[in-house]
Scaffold this motif. Structure first.
Motif, PDB file in Angstrom:
ATOM      1  N   ALA A   6      33.156  39.732  34.369  1.00  0.00           N
ATOM      2  CA  ALA A   6      32.074  40.273  35.196  1.00  0.00           C
ATOM      3  C   ALA A   6      32.461  41.655  35.693  1.00  0.00           C
ATOM      4  CB  ALA A   6      31.816  39.360  36.384  1.00  0.00           C
ATOM      5  N   VAL A   7      31.596  42.643  35.422  1.00  0.00           N
ATOM      6  CA  VAL A   7      31.731  43.962  36.037  1.00  0.00           C
ATOM      7  C   VAL A   7      30.710  43.988  37.170  1.00  0.00           C
ATOM      8  CG1 VAL A   7      31.474  46.452  35.679  1.00  0.00           C
ATOM      9  CG2 VAL A   7      32.448  45.007  33.850  1.00  0.00           C
ATOM     10  N   PHE A   8      31.206  44.061  38.402  1.00  0.00           N
ATOM     11  CA  PHE A   8      30.321  43.857  39.550  1.00  0.00           C
ATOM     12  C   PHE A   8      30.580  44.902  40.630  1.00  0.00           C
ATOM     13  CE2 PHE A   8      29.798  41.388  43.698  1.00  0.00           C
ATOM     14  CZ  PHE A   8      28.420  41.507  43.745  1.00  0.00           C
ATOM     15  N   GLY A   9      29.491  45.462  41.155  1.00  0.00           N
ATOM     16  CA  GLY A   9      29.563  46.352  42.316  1.00  0.00           C
ATOM     17  C   GLY A   9      28.333  46.096  43.160  1.00  0.00           C
ATOM     18  N   SER A  10      28.450  46.309  44.461  1.00  0.00           N
ATOM     19  CA  SER A  10      27.319  45.967  45.330  1.00  0.00           C
ATOM     20  C   SER A  10      27.257  46.890  46.537  1.00  0.00           C
ATOM     21  CB  SER A  10      27.470  44.523  45.823  1.00  0.00           C
ATOM     22  OG  SER A  10      26.464  44.213  46.772  1.00  0.00           O
ATOM     23  N   MET A  11      26.048  47.068  47.063  1.00  0.00           N
ATOM     24  CA  MET A  11      25.892  47.746  48.341  1.00  0.00           C
ATOM     25  C   MET A  11      26.357  46.792  49.449  1.00  0.00           C
ATOM     26  SD  MET A  11      24.836  50.696  47.717  1.00  0.00           S
ATOM     27  CE  MET A  11      24.037  51.629  46.411  1.00  0.00           C
TER      28      MET A  11
ATOM     29  N   ALA B 282      42.027  28.254  37.599  1.00  0.00           N
ATOM     30  CA  ALA B 282      43.440  28.541  37.333  1.00  0.00           C
ATOM     31  C   ALA B 282      43.627  29.902  36.663  1.00  0.00           C
ATOM     32  CB  ALA B 282      44.021  27.437  36.468  1.00  0.00           C
ATOM     33  N   GLU B 283      42.809  30.183  35.645  1.00  0.00           N
ATOM     34  CA  GLU B 283      43.045  31.391  34.853  1.00  0.00           C
ATOM     35  C   GLU B 283      42.277  32.603  35.360  1.00  0.00           C
ATOM     36  OE1 GLU B 283      42.988  31.002  30.567  1.00  0.00           O
ATOM     37  OE2 GLU B 283      43.005  28.832  30.769  1.00  0.00           O
ATOM     38  N   ARG B 284      41.679  32.463  36.519  1.00  0.00           N
ATOM     39  CA  ARG B 284      40.854  33.562  37.009  1.00  0.00           C
ATOM     40  C   ARG B 284      41.676  34.813  37.316  1.00  0.00           C
ATOM     41  NH1 ARG B 284      39.623  33.185  42.911  1.00  0.00           N
ATOM     42  NH2 ARG B 284      41.751  33.898  42.734  1.00  0.00           N
ATOM     43  N   THR B 285      41.123  35.990  37.018  1.00  0.00           N
ATOM     44  CA  THR B 285      41.776  37.229  37.435  1.00  0.00           C
ATOM     45  C   THR B 285      40.779  38.075  38.219  1.00  0.00           C
ATOM     46  OG1 THR B 285      41.145  38.453  35.439  1.00  0.00           O
ATOM     47  CG2 THR B 285      43.258  37.298  35.372  1.00  0.00           C
ATOM     48  N   ILE B 286      41.324  38.886  39.114  1.00  0.00           N
ATOM     49  CA  ILE B 286      40.491  39.816  39.893  1.00  0.00           C
ATOM     50  C   ILE B 286      41.159  41.184  39.830  1.00  0.00           C
ATOM     51  CG2 ILE B 286      39.537  40.352  42.165  1.00  0.00           C
ATOM     52  CD1 ILE B 286      39.898  37.417  42.929  1.00  0.00           C
ATOM     53  N   ASN B 287      40.439  42.179  39.346  1.00  0.00           N
ATOM     54  CA  ASN B 287      40.968  43.545  39.323  1.00  0.00           C
ATOM     55  C   ASN B 287      39.983  44.480  40.002  1.00  0.00           C
ATOM     56  OD1 ASN B 287      43.529  43.530  37.598  1.00  0.00           O
ATOM     57  ND2 ASN B 287      42.096  42.295  36.393  1.00  0.00           N
ATOM     58  N   ILE B 288      40.504  45.537  40.626  1.00  0.00           N
ATOM     59  CA  ILE B 288      39.617  46.465  41.337  1.00  0.00           C
ATOM     60  C   ILE B 288      39.694  47.867  40.728  1.00  0.00           C
ATOM     61  CG2 ILE B 288      39.631  45.166  43.495  1.00  0.00           C
ATOM     62  CD1 ILE B 288      41.653  47.141  44.593  1.00  0.00           C
ATOM     63  N   PHE B 289      38.556  48.571  40.751  1.00  0.00           N
ATOM     64  CA  PHE B 289      38.441  49.890  40.109  1.00  0.00           C
ATOM     65  C   PHE B 289      37.647  50.836  41.000  1.00  0.00           C
ATOM     66  CE2 PHE B 289      38.939  46.595  36.983  1.00  0.00           C
ATOM     67  CZ  PHE B 289      39.987  47.080  36.204  1.00  0.00           C
ATOM     68  N   ASP B 290      37.850  52.139  40.751  1.00  0.00           N
ATOM     69  CA  ASP B 290      37.196  53.158  41.577  1.00  0.00           C
ATOM     70  C   ASP B 290      35.731  53.362  41.226  1.00  0.00           C
ATOM     71  OD1 ASP B 290      39.500  53.591  42.920  1.00  0.00           O
ATOM     72  OD2 ASP B 290      40.162  55.265  41.669  1.00  0.00           O
ATOM     73  N   ASP B 291      35.338  52.956  40.018  1.00  0.00           N
ATOM     74  CA  ASP B 291      33.942  53.147  39.631  1.00  0.00           C
ATOM     75  C   ASP B 291      33.577  52.174  38.517  1.00  0.00           C
ATOM     76  OD1 ASP B 291      34.485  54.435  36.961  1.00  0.00           O
ATOM     77  OD2 ASP B 291      35.411  55.933  38.266  1.00  0.00           O
ATOM     78  N   PRO B 292      32.274  51.986  38.270  1.00  0.00           N
ATOM     79  CA  PRO B 292      31.827  51.016  37.257  1.00  0.00           C
ATOM     80  C   PRO B 292      32.354  51.330  35.853  1.00  0.00           C
ATOM     81  CG  PRO B 292      29.988  51.607  38.679  1.00  0.00           C
ATOM     82  CD  PRO B 292      31.118  52.531  39.039  1.00  0.00           C
ATOM     83  N   ALA B 293      32.452  52.618  35.496  1.00  0.00           N
ATOM     84  CA  ALA B 293      32.910  52.970  34.141  1.00  0.00           C
ATOM     85  C   ALA B 293      34.328  52.458  33.903  1.00  0.00           C
ATOM     86  CB  ALA B 293      32.833  54.487  33.944  1.00  0.00           C
TER      87      ALA B 293
ATOM     88  N   ASP C 129      35.087  34.170  34.569  1.00  0.00           N
ATOM     89  CA  ASP C 129      36.537  33.928  34.534  1.00  0.00           C
ATOM     90  C   ASP C 129      37.310  35.133  35.063  1.00  0.00           C
ATOM     91  OD1 ASP C 129      36.419  31.363  32.938  1.00  0.00           O
ATOM     92  OD2 ASP C 129      35.359  32.748  31.608  1.00  0.00           O
ATOM     93  N   HIS C 130      36.870  36.330  34.701  1.00  0.00           N
ATOM     94  CA  HIS C 130      37.616  37.538  35.050  1.00  0.00           C
ATOM     95  C   HIS C 130      36.691  38.524  35.749  1.00  0.00           C
ATOM     96  CE1 HIS C 130      40.888  35.944  32.706  1.00  0.00           C
ATOM     97  NE2 HIS C 130      40.095  35.821  31.660  1.00  0.00           N
ATOM     98  N   TRP C 131      37.070  38.897  36.972  1.00  0.00           N
ATOM     99  CA  TRP C 131      36.253  39.820  37.761  1.00  0.00           C
ATOM    100  C   TRP C 131      36.819  41.228  37.664  1.00  0.00           C
ATOM    101  CZ3 TRP C 131      31.806  38.449  40.469  1.00  0.00           C
ATOM    102  CH2 TRP C 131      31.546  37.065  40.609  1.00  0.00           C
ATOM    103  N   CYS C 132      35.988  42.196  37.265  1.00  0.00           N
ATOM    104  CA  CYS C 132      36.359  43.607  37.258  1.00  0.00           C
ATOM    105  C   CYS C 132      35.449  44.266  38.300  1.00  0.00           C
ATOM    106  CB  CYS C 132      36.133  44.225  35.875  1.00  0.00           C
ATOM    107  SG  CYS C 132      37.030  43.343  34.568  1.00  0.00           S
ATOM    108  N   LEU C 133      35.994  44.503  39.474  1.00  0.00           N
ATOM    109  CA  LEU C 133      35.174  44.899  40.621  1.00  0.00           C
ATOM    110  C   LEU C 133      35.223  46.408  40.826  1.00  0.00           C
ATOM    111  CD1 LEU C 133      36.442  41.966  42.831  1.00  0.00           C
ATOM    112  CD2 LEU C 133      34.239  42.103  41.659  1.00  0.00           C
ATOM    113  N   ALA C 134      34.065  46.994  41.114  1.00  0.00           N
ATOM    114  CA  ALA C 134      33.977  48.457  41.189  1.00  0.00           C
ATOM    115  C   ALA C 134      33.424  48.903  42.538  1.00  0.00           C
ATOM    116  CB  ALA C 134      33.077  48.975  40.068  1.00  0.00           C
ATOM    117  N   THR C 135      33.972  50.009  43.046  1.00  0.00           N
ATOM    118  CA  THR C 135      33.347  50.712  44.165  1.00  0.00           C
ATOM    119  C   THR C 135      32.257  51.608  43.563  1.00  0.00           C
ATOM    120  OG1 THR C 135      35.472  50.701  45.331  1.00  0.00           O
ATOM    121  CG2 THR C 135      33.796  52.244  46.121  1.00  0.00           C
ATOM    122  N   LEU C 136      31.107  51.674  44.207  1.00  0.00           N
ATOM    123  CA  LEU C 136      29.976  52.441  43.656  1.00  0.00           C
ATOM    124  C   LEU C 136      29.925  53.842  44.270  1.00  0.00           C
ATOM    125  CD1 LEU C 136      27.324  49.586  43.899  1.00  0.00           C
ATOM    126  CD2 LEU C 136      28.638  50.291  41.891  1.00  0.00           C
TER     127      LEU C 136
END
Length: 429
Positions: free
Chosen positions: A329-334, A381-392, A351-358
């Motif tokens: 999941a690529v996800f960003g929200s207000m 168990a296998e879930r991952t969470i990663n954070i990123f500066d932008d959606p790209a 399963d895997h979250w790729c979270l973005a600041t908008l």
């Protein structure tokens, strides 16, 4: 006046700069005053569409069917993904920069010293453009709410409210009853008012009765039946049988299609539409970012679900897609959204979250999102969470990790989907 911008990008930059200072100012008096000075009026039927979710899809279906029937159709739809021009469609084509610049100049000239927000200014400009474009029918999508939305300075011949759910609580209230009242603000005395939400709030029904609107309710005045292959619409005085399902995917699209067909039934004298045009219009309708499945592997899905109601529909659609080993999941929200509700609705399949600041001061940060995902999803168990500066960047990470049988779902704010669309576009050039 001679120092006004001459290009669309320059105009938009000016409006953004001007309105960084302007608060959302509730009330339509200023917009009405400028509308009068513009002498803005439509000489063709106007269909107005409000709702928490589904309004863009309903507008797109109406446009698609009416174009197939040979009518000249104007459409105002929001927001845009890549180009501002996407907001104004004249006969199925995006409005040109030149048309928009002329429309902005007209509003600026009529405005005098009245302050308008970015949204009010651009709404008046696009409505002015469509009113002067010689259309047979104009479809206007409402932004926030209804009652106080800038679009509501126009009287619609048919007003549609698609769904009522909780979103934008700062402005509209935090109950379906309060929000239903705001949406019902687009109804007019003696005109058809359609609600395709199967459980309409009593406030909406009461308001329609109080002003003397002709209210059409799902399940009472119009409904649908069908099997896996095809479906039927039944209205007050018109049936349409053996229809194909809309090409927009998702279970909720049938409610949106019913709203569109009810509006066409209400306007059947002014704008007659044949059975074949309805069928073809539904099959060929396109709308970016609404459960849009892109070709290629891994499967990529773009969806602007940004409230729990839309997220649970997206989750249901993902469940109907067949097996994929992993879902990224690529996800960003207000910040002002019910982020916990959205994550909870989606956690079953991700399963895997790729979270973005908008790229917005109103954005929740990727780390804030990560903290919320952690609370909801501690059991995988296998879930991952990663954070990123932008959606790209979040999307690039998902692409680099996904196998060809996996899928990537990009969802949340329009800015999440637009950021990924822009990144994909530039990587193809």
């Amino acid at each position: 006046m001679s120092n006004l911008p001459t290009t669309l990008p320059a105009w938009l930059a000016l409006l953004e700069a001007r309105h960084a200072e302007t608060v959302i100012n509730m009330g339509l008096d200023r917009v009405l005053a400028v509308k009068e000075r513009l002498q803005l009026a439509f000489t063709c039927p106007v269909i107005m569409v409000a709702g928490t979710n589904g309004k863009g899809s309903t507008c797109a279906m109406l446009e698609s069917i009416l174009l197939r029937a040979g009518y000249k159709v104007g459409l105002y739809i929001k927001p845009h993904f890549l180009d501002f021009n996407e907001r104004a469609r004249v006969n199925g084509e995006l409005a040109t920069d030149a048309q928009l610049v002329a429309a902005f100049n007209a509003v600026e000239a009529a405005r005098g010293d009245t302050t308008l927000t970015y949204f009010e200014f651009t709404t008046l400009a696009i409505m002015g453009l469509l009113a002067g474009a010689g259309m047979d029918v104009v479809i206007l999508e409402v932004g926030l709410g209804g009652r106080l939305d800038a679009v509501n300075v126009v009287d619609a011949d048919v007003a549609i409210v698609t769904s009522i759910d909780i979103d934008h609580t700062d402005y509209l209230g935090d109950t379906r009853e309060a929000i239903g009242f705001e949406k019902a603000g687009i109804f007019r005395a003696g005109k058809v008012a359609i609600c395709s939400d199967p459980v309409p709030p009593q406030t909406l029904i009461d308001h329609a009765a109080a002003i003397g609107a002709d209210l059409w309710l799902m399940g009472r005045d119009f409904n649908y039946s069908g099997d896996k292959q095809q479906w039927n619409y039944g209205g007050r005085s018109q049936r349409r049988n053996s229809l194909a399902y809309p090409s927009l995917r998702g279970a909720n699209q049938i409610l949106n299609a019913c709203a569109a067909l009810a509006a066409l039934e209400a306007l059947r004298i002014e704008l007659p539409v044949g059975a074949q045009e309805v069928r073809t219009g539904l099959v060929t309708v396109e709308l970016p970012g609404r459960f849009q499945v892109l070709p290629g592997r891994p499967t990529v899905i773009l969806d602007v679900a940004h409230n729990p109601h839309a997220a649970s529909a997206l989750n249901q659609n993902l469940g109907n897609m067949g097996f994929h080993p992993y879902t990224f999941a690529v996800f960003g929200s207000m910040q002002d959204k019910d982020i916990d509700g959205v994550i909870a609705a989606m956690s079953e399949h991700v399963d895997h979250w790729c979270l973005a600041t908008l790229p917005s001061p109103r954005s929740a940060t990727a780390s804030e999102l990560a903290a919320k995902v952690q609370l909801v999803q501690e059991d995988k168990a296998e879930r991952t969470i990663n954070i990123f500066d932008d959606p790209a960047a979040a999307y690039a990470n998902a692409v680099s990790r996904a196998g060809e049988n996996d899928r990537i779902v990009v969802f949340g704010s329009f800015l999440t989907v637009a950021g990924v669309m822009a990144a994909r576009k530039s990587s193809f050039h």
